[in-house]
Design an enzyme around this catalytic site. Structure first.
Site, PDB file in Angstrom:
ATOM      1  N   SER A   1       0.841  -1.196   0.000  1.00 35.75           N
ATOM      2  CA  SER A   1       0.000   0.000   0.000  1.00 35.75           C
ATOM      3  C   SER A   1       0.874   1.243   0.000  1.00 35.75           C
ATOM      4  O   SER A   1       2.005   1.235   0.518  1.00 35.75           O
ATOM      5  CB  SER A   1      -0.900   0.017   1.240  1.00 35.75           C
TER       6      SER A   1
ATOM      7  N   TYR B   1      -1.710  -0.435  10.556  1.00 34.87           N
ATOM      8  CA  TYR B   1      -1.784  -0.793   9.136  1.00 34.87           C
ATOM      9  C   TYR B   1      -0.543  -0.310   8.395  1.00 34.87           C
ATOM     10  O   TYR B   1       0.093  -1.057   7.632  1.00 34.87           O
ATOM     11  CB  TYR B   1      -3.041  -0.187   8.524  1.00 34.87           C
TER      12      TYR B   1
END
Length: 701
Positions: A579, A592
């Site tokens: 990501s 995350y």
């Protein structure tokens, strides 16, 4: 038309009068219907095997006169799936007029070119080599099939005598001859010499049957095959000892599958010395009876008899001399036993080629075995794609049935090596191979994708499959997997329920990939979830689940993938779907973002370590994939919306406006990024590809 209530024991009676009636008097549709029914039973003919035809009266577009046209399966077709686009329409009279210009056996190849001058229907498929075998017979409907039982009769010692014993004077017999115009003349002569017969047995080859209607032809074929099957089963019962009895016992089913999964990548690597291959495994009762038998050592080297068989299986299999209980975990020790066996097989094949070749023979093809037998465990096959290797496996099972029947009748005989070579390296066969379409970029490769039940993972699987790969879908949700897997055609995909936080679950997924396709070339770790919370709201559970799925899952996948790639020796690709958040610091994202950063650095570490095995490791970084992404279906979307002070429904446009290109990013965009690494950038490793529309703060340099 009355429904026939006869019960067949050895073939399937599939004719549906209501379905047949829906075609009215359209003889071409009825011929296609009959063809599909016959091709649905592998005991009757295998994929791509056999040929069927019918005759109709049509208007000649040039003279407006009524002419007879023969409709016949075109070259390379399959009767089980035959449709209107797969047949050829031939002027029957023109085809028969070719007898006036035929120059004998040395003229066979030229005759095939002349078939094109006989075409009536300009939308015809290329006429097959079997065209004159049908065209020189006078019947309205004709079947040329390769039933196991009939080839057993055709391949048995004293085949002509056996034919007489089964059918009396109702069947003709023609000795082995390579398919072509002259064989058509021999079949024509056989009928002339034996008027009133219902069919013809072709020595070492197959069966011709016919009828005045499609239904009569269908019934004639079934009845002839049934009679041969009954005769064979009676002989087997009388003999009572098929294949000389069992030499060894099979391992239990689960142990066989475990051995096969361990062996598959090793065999695949060795079979791929010239071209990468896809595998298939079979351990049915029919297979095990044969490969565990005393007669295996005598029958296997003889090779198959029917041309359709050995064209797909090679002239003979490789029989492994490895104990069924051998410890396959010691890769180096097993390879020391396998490598000499493969080298000996390749040398024997080269000797076969050099002994039989002619001045104009095509160059020797891949000398590796297609069929590999492991007594006590099962039978493997390897070919250019899953369909081809599955069909080769099925054809060898047909050959086993043929051997079984022929041995029960009298004694199995195979084609002389020169006859087999003349078909395998026939210039017409070579021309057919040269006409095959160019292979796709990922053809011959197997990709395992995590999180493939939907969203980005499914889009990646779709892209890789569209580019030619076999795909193994994994996810924790079996219902999603079943739905996703159903979107692919046969021989493209399989699935395995896989929890990437559990190494044993990963092992089972790789085992499924090895059993189904022979190994794995590409792993894409797309499984994941996203949790967006402020630091003080982030729990240990939040932290641990992200680390387990994204980071440790990536580690365990890479570790097990590496073990398989070393067995195969073919290199590979490992792609982490990370990501933008692994590169960019932002609020409410500590768990995350940290996990994604760990994924990205692990990729660099793996790239440095696995390069020696020719395994490339790269990262694709999505950002703002809202439409179609599973992680945006719940709390993550709400958290991101809250963090940015907008509504959830405003997220797609919000994310698009913040990237340089002002583009909405979709799962298919991420899939294209993955393909660029595995299908194009074959000299890139340790890299990050951002697929985010351009986020300046995520630029890696």
């Amino acid at each position: 038309m009355e429904n026939n209530t006869k019960n067949f024991k050895y073939v399937d009676y599939l004719w549906d009068n209501d379905k047949a009636s829906s075609f009215g008097d359209n003889q071409v549709d009825l011929f296609l219907y009959r063809s599909n029914l016959l091709g649905a039973d592998l005991r009757i003919t295998n994929y791509g095997g056999g040929n069927t035809s019918c005759r109709t009266i049509e208007k000649d577009p040039l003279t407006n006169e009524d002419v007879e046209v023969m409709w016949i399966k075109g070259s390379g077709g399959d009767i089980g799936t035959l449709n209107r686009s797969g047949i050829a329409g031939i002027y029957t009279k023109r085809l028969r007029d070719l007898k006036n210009v035929y120059g004998g056996l040395q003229d066979e190849d030229r005759m095939v070119g002349l078939f094109n001058h006989c075409i009536y229907d300009l939308n015809s498929k290329a006429p097959s080599i079997d065209t004159p075998l049908h065209g020189l017979l006078p019947f309205a409907h004709i079947d040329h099939l390769h039933p196991d039982a009939l080839i057993a009769v055709a391949a048995a010692k004293d085949s002509e005598k056996v034919t007489k014993e089964i059918w009396g004077d109702t069947m003709g017999w023609v000795p082995w001859q390579r398919p072509g115009f002259d064989l058509g003349l021999q079949i024509e002569k056989c009928l002339a010499d034996n008027p009133g017969i219902r069919g013809i047995v072709l020595g070492s080859h197959g069966l011709f049957t016919w009828g005045d209607s499609s239904y009569e032809c269908y019934m004639n074929s079934l009845e002839v095959i049934e009679m041969a099957s009954e005769f064979i089963e009676k002989k087997i019962k009388e003999k009572g000892n098929v294949f000389g009895g069992q030499k060894i016992e099979s391992l239990p089913k689960e142990e066989r599958l475990e051995k096969a999964a361990q062996m598959m990548p090793l065999l695949r690597g060795l079979c791929s010395s010239e071209n990468r291959m896809i595998g298939h495994f079979s351990d049915t009762d029919v297979v095990m009876e044969y490969i565990n038998s005393n007669d295996l050592s005598r029958l296997a080297p003889m090779g198959t008899s029917c041309p359709d068989h050995f064209l797909r299986t090679k002239i003979q299999p490789l029989v492994l001399k490895i104990d069924k209980n051998a410890d396959l975990s010691d890769t180096d020790a097993i390879l020391k036993k396998l490598e000499p066996a493969f080298e000996a097989y390749r040398q024997e094949y080269a000797n076969y080629y050099n002994t039989c070749k002619k001045d104009n023979s095509p160059a020797m093809r891949d000398a590796n075995p297609v069929i590999i037998i492991y007594p006590g465990v099962g039978m493997f096959s390897f070919a250019k794609n899953k369909q081809t290797t599955r069909v080769a496996n099925e054809f060898y099972i047909n050959a086993i049935n043929v051997m079984r029947g022929a041995e029960a009748i009298t004694e199995y005989t195979s084609l002389p090596r020169q006859e087999a070579f003349d078909i395998e390296y026939w210039l017409l066969e070579e021309a057919k191979l040269q006409r095959m379409p160019k292979e796709q970029p990922l053809s011959r490769k197997v990709a395992l994708i995590t999180g493939a039940g939907g969203g980005i993972g499914k889009a990646i699987a779709d892209k890789l499959a569209a580019e030619g790969a076999n795909v193994v879908l994994t996810d924790i949700n079996e219902e999603s997997l079943v739905t996703a897997n159903a979107t692919y055609k046969r021989d493209v995909s399989t699935y395995a329920v896989c929890d990437v936080t559990n190494p044993d679950s990963i092992t089972k997924a790789f085992k499924k990939a090895c059993i189904e396709f022979g190994g794995v070339d590409i792993v894409v770790h797309s499984a994941g979830l996203a949790i967006s919370k402020p630091l003080l709201d982030t729990t240990d559970k939040d932290w641990n689940i992200l680390q387990s799925i994204l980071v440790k899952g990536q580690f365990d996948l890479a570790k097990q993938f590496s073990a398989i790639t070393r067995k195969q020796g073919l290199g590979g690709d490992y792609i982490a779907i990370a990501s933008k958040n692994g590169l960019v610091a932002g609020p409410n994202n500590v768990a995350y973002g940290t996990a994604k950063a760990a994924q990205q650095h692990m990729v660099r570490l793996l790239a440095a370590e696995l390069a020696k095995d020719k395994v490339r490791v790269n990262t694709v970084n999505p950002d703002g994939v809202i439409v179609g992404s599973k992680i945006w279906e719940g709390a993550w979307a709400e958290g991101r919306a809250k963090a940015n002070g907008i509504k959830v429904e405003e997220l797609p446009e919000f994310y698009a406006k913040r990237n340089l290109l002002n583009k909405i990013i979709t799962p298919s965009d991420i899939a294209n990024g993955v393909f660029s690494f595995v299908g194009i950038l074959d000299k890139s490793t340790g890299n990050i590809l951002n697929v985010d529309g351009g986020m300046a703060n995520a630029f890696v340099r």
